[in-house]
Scaffold this motif. Structure first.
Motif, mmCIF file in Angstrom:
data_model
loop_
_atom_site.group_PDB
_atom_site.id
_atom_site.type_symbol
_atom_site.label_atom_id
_atom_site.label_comp_id
_atom_site.label_asym_id
_atom_site.label_seq_id
_atom_site.Cartn_x
_atom_site.Cartn_y
_atom_site.Cartn_z
ATOM 1 N N TYR A 179 0.833 -1.198 0.000
ATOM 2 C CA TYR A 179 0.000 0.000 0.000
ATOM 3 C C TYR A 179 0.871 1.253 0.000
ATOM 4 O O TYR A 179 1.808 1.388 0.787
ATOM 5 C CB TYR A 179 -0.915 0.021 1.227
ATOM 6 C CG TYR A 179 -1.773 1.267 1.313
ATOM 7 C CD1 TYR A 179 -3.002 1.323 0.673
ATOM 8 C CD2 TYR A 179 -1.329 2.401 2.003
ATOM 9 C CE1 TYR A 179 -3.790 2.461 0.732
ATOM 10 C CE2 TYR A 179 -2.106 3.548 2.067
ATOM 11 C CZ TYR A 179 -3.328 3.570 1.426
ATOM 12 O OH TYR A 179 -4.106 4.707 1.474
ATOM 13 N N LYS A 220 0.438 5.683 -1.459
ATOM 14 C CA LYS A 220 -0.379 6.666 -2.153
ATOM 15 C C LYS A 220 0.449 7.443 -3.167
ATOM 16 O O LYS A 220 1.659 7.621 -3.012
ATOM 17 C CB LYS A 220 -1.018 7.646 -1.158
ATOM 18 C CG LYS A 220 -2.273 7.097 -0.490
ATOM 19 C CD LYS A 220 -3.018 8.190 0.262
ATOM 20 C CE LYS A 220 -4.399 7.713 0.694
ATOM 21 N NZ LYS A 220 -5.176 8.793 1.351
ATOM 22 N N GLY A 261 -2.598 11.533 -3.890
ATOM 23 C CA GLY A 261 -3.766 11.518 -3.020
ATOM 24 C C GLY A 261 -4.621 10.273 -3.068
ATOM 25 O O GLY A 261 -5.573 10.139 -2.295
ATOM 26 N N LEU A 262 -4.290 9.339 -3.980
ATOM 27 C CA LEU A 262 -5.051 8.094 -4.094
ATOM 28 C C LEU A 262 -4.099 6.909 -3.973
ATOM 29 O O LEU A 262 -2.886 7.058 -4.140
ATOM 30 C CB LEU A 262 -5.785 8.031 -5.440
ATOM 31 C CG LEU A 262 -6.846 9.104 -5.696
ATOM 32 C CD1 LEU A 262 -7.324 9.032 -7.139
ATOM 33 C CD2 LEU A 262 -8.014 8.960 -4.729
ATOM 34 N N GLU A 263 -4.665 5.741 -3.688
ATOM 35 C CA GLU A 263 -3.835 4.539 -3.665
ATOM 36 C C GLU A 263 -3.106 4.436 -5.004
ATOM 37 O O GLU A 263 -3.672 4.678 -6.059
ATOM 38 C CB GLU A 263 -4.706 3.308 -3.400
ATOM 39 C CG GLU A 263 -3.921 2.039 -3.122
ATOM 40 C CD GLU A 263 -3.473 1.340 -4.393
ATOM 41 O OE1 GLU A 263 -2.292 0.953 -4.470
ATOM 42 O OE2 GLU A 263 -4.321 1.192 -5.310
ATOM 43 N N ARG A 264 -1.837 4.087 -4.977
ATOM 44 C CA ARG A 264 -0.958 4.216 -6.146
ATOM 45 C C ARG A 264 -1.461 3.436 -7.362
ATOM 46 O O ARG A 264 -1.367 3.925 -8.498
ATOM 47 C CB ARG A 264 0.449 3.744 -5.766
ATOM 48 C CG ARG A 264 1.480 3.927 -6.864
ATOM 49 C CD ARG A 264 2.878 3.766 -6.307
ATOM 50 N NE ARG A 264 3.884 3.835 -7.356
ATOM 51 C CZ ARG A 264 4.454 2.766 -7.915
ATOM 52 N NH1 ARG A 264 4.100 1.547 -7.505
ATOM 53 N NH2 ARG A 264 5.356 2.909 -8.861
ATOM 54 N N THR A 307 -4.073 5.483 -9.077
ATOM 55 C CA THR A 307 -3.497 6.633 -9.768
ATOM 56 C C THR A 307 -2.838 6.220 -11.077
ATOM 57 O O THR A 307 -3.072 6.819 -12.140
ATOM 58 C CB THR A 307 -2.471 7.344 -8.872
ATOM 59 O OG1 THR A 307 -3.148 7.866 -7.719
ATOM 60 C CG2 THR A 307 -1.777 8.482 -9.602
ATOM 61 N N GLU A 344 -11.833 7.639 -3.410
ATOM 62 C CA GLU A 344 -11.367 7.961 -2.061
ATOM 63 C C GLU A 344 -11.625 6.793 -1.120
ATOM 64 O O GLU A 344 -10.784 6.455 -0.277
ATOM 65 C CB GLU A 344 -12.065 9.216 -1.546
ATOM 66 C CG GLU A 344 -11.575 10.511 -2.166
ATOM 67 C CD GLU A 344 -12.218 11.729 -1.540
ATOM 68 O OE1 GLU A 344 -12.828 11.582 -0.446
ATOM 69 O OE2 GLU A 344 -12.119 12.821 -2.120
ATOM 70 N N SER A 387 -9.227 4.084 -1.661
ATOM 71 C CA SER A 387 -7.864 4.472 -1.315
ATOM 72 C C SER A 387 -7.602 4.516 0.179
ATOM 73 O O SER A 387 -6.465 4.756 0.603
ATOM 74 C CB SER A 387 -7.539 5.839 -1.933
ATOM 75 O OG SER A 387 -7.530 5.764 -3.345
ATOM 76 N N GLU A 388 -8.647 4.297 0.984
ATOM 77 C CA GLU A 388 -8.440 4.232 2.431
ATOM 78 C C GLU A 388 -7.636 2.978 2.759
ATOM 79 O O GLU A 388 -7.988 1.881 2.339
ATOM 80 C CB GLU A 388 -9.784 4.206 3.156
ATOM 81 C CG GLU A 388 -10.589 5.490 2.996
ATOM 82 C CD GLU A 388 -11.963 5.386 3.642
ATOM 83 O OE1 GLU A 388 -12.144 4.484 4.483
ATOM 84 O OE2 GLU A 388 -12.840 6.200 3.305
ATOM 85 N N GLU A 389 -6.564 3.149 3.500
ATOM 86 C CA GLU A 389 -5.668 2.022 3.767
ATOM 87 C C GLU A 389 -6.386 0.863 4.441
ATOM 88 O O GLU A 389 -6.127 -0.305 4.134
ATOM 89 C CB GLU A 389 -4.480 2.480 4.621
ATOM 90 C CG GLU A 389 -3.435 1.395 4.817
ATOM 91 C CD GLU A 389 -2.157 1.913 5.440
ATOM 92 O OE1 GLU A 389 -1.189 1.134 5.533
ATOM 93 O OE2 GLU A 389 -2.117 3.102 5.841
#
Length: 319
Positions: free
Chosen positions: A116, A118, A121-124, A127, A181, A184-186
């Motif tokens: 994990y 970023k 601003g988003l999980e890689r 993006t 979003e 993208s939350e861990e």
């Protein structure tokens, strides 16, 4: 059964269609499928092939290998682009816009990771594989359209390398207020299935893009190369490596499907290609469902908002 039949019983045809006088862009061209596709395109007579890579020294090495194996020098150019960086993609797109022509763009670069992190601003993975891949496509569309109008006999193509694994994952998060979003939350990022999920998201946005661009201007399609030996799965666990060893196609055979994408006709516009031909029934049932359509529209609006923040007015290129 379809997957196994494809892997063991189907051999995509060896590319033979000429690329004479064409300029072709291939991302992720220093290794794997992108490298082998670039070698085919050079062999088939392209006048200019842009190897878009994150690692420039590796790109230069790939260029040398392609020139040596094809006996053609002065064709490949190594250009840097990092899909994890908005600015890098914008700079690359601005450079592409200065080309006198662009006949085909093969968007092959991607990331498959279990770790994990970023980016912008988003999980890689989101993006790289979704947001900035779409950004790049929007940046190259104007020059593709221009080429189709000004270069006699040109039929520009924009091909995205996706994967059949898009059908092996669900997307309940599409009902969230903010899909990307939330993903993208861990605490909610299931990294063991993140590559599959990113390819599902990519399929949805490419479908929507193709529905907004006339195929007579630019043919837009999606390519499933099948399971292939490549560097993409280098972080995979032992079991996945064994499966790849037993079932995967060679990188060269898989690359044939990529070349098929950037030579396919109008029938491939907005279509999903597998084994080198159009096969829309191979898309996941959910993608083809009414719920999938609703998710696609919602996701497109969300990504469009993000990209308008990166470059105001960019979404006008998707018409």
């Amino acid at each position: 059964m379809g997957f196994l039949y494809s892997q063991f019983c189907v051999r995509p045809p060896y590319p033979e269609q000429s690329f004479a006088n064409q300029t072709v862009l291939i991302t992720g061209a220093n290794v794997g499928l992108g490298f082998e596709a670039a070698r085919h395109v050079v062999r088939l007579g392209a006048s200019r092939v842009i190897l878009a890579v994150r690692n420039v020294p590796a790109g230069e090495e790939a260029k040398q290998q392609i020139e040596t194996s094809t006996g053609r020098s002065g064709v490949c150019e190594v250009w840097e682009v990092d899909l994890a960086s908005n600015q890098s993609v914008l700079d690359f797109g601005d450079r592409i816009a200065q080309l006198p022509q662009l006949d085909a763009a093969l968007l092959n670069a991607g990331v498959a990771t279990l770790n994990y992190a970023k980016a912008e601003g988003l999980e890689r993975s989101i993006t790289v594989n979704v947001v900035n891949t779409l950004l790049l496509s929007l940046l190259v569309l104007p020059i593709l359209k221009k080429t189709g109008k000004t270069v006699p006999g040109s039929q520009p193509r924009l091909s995205f390398v996706v994967s059949e694994v898009h059908a092996w994952v669900s997307l309940p998060e599409w009902k969230a207020d903010h899909i990307l979003e939330t993903l993208s939350e861990e605490s909610k990022a299931k990294m063991n299935e993140r590559y599959r999920l990113s390819k599902l998201l990519e399929v949805l946005v490419v479908q929507e893009l193709a529905g907004r661009v006339r195929g007579s201007e630019v043919i837009i399609n999606m390519i499933n190369p099948g399971l292939c030996h490549s560097s993409l799965g280098r972080e995979a666990g032992g079991a996945a490596q064994v499966i790849r060893l037993l079932l995967a196609r060679t990188t060269e055979i898989g690359s044939r499907t990529l070349v098929a994408g950037i030579t396919a006709g109008l029938e491939s516009h907005g279509a999903y290609m597998t084994d080198g031909h159009v096969e829309n029934t191979a898309l996941s049932p959910w993608v083809r469902s009414d719920e999938g359509r609703q998710a696609r529209i919602k996701l497109w609006k969300e990504v469009a908002t993000i990209l308008e923040g990166v470059r105001p007015g960019i979404m006008q290129n998707a018409v």
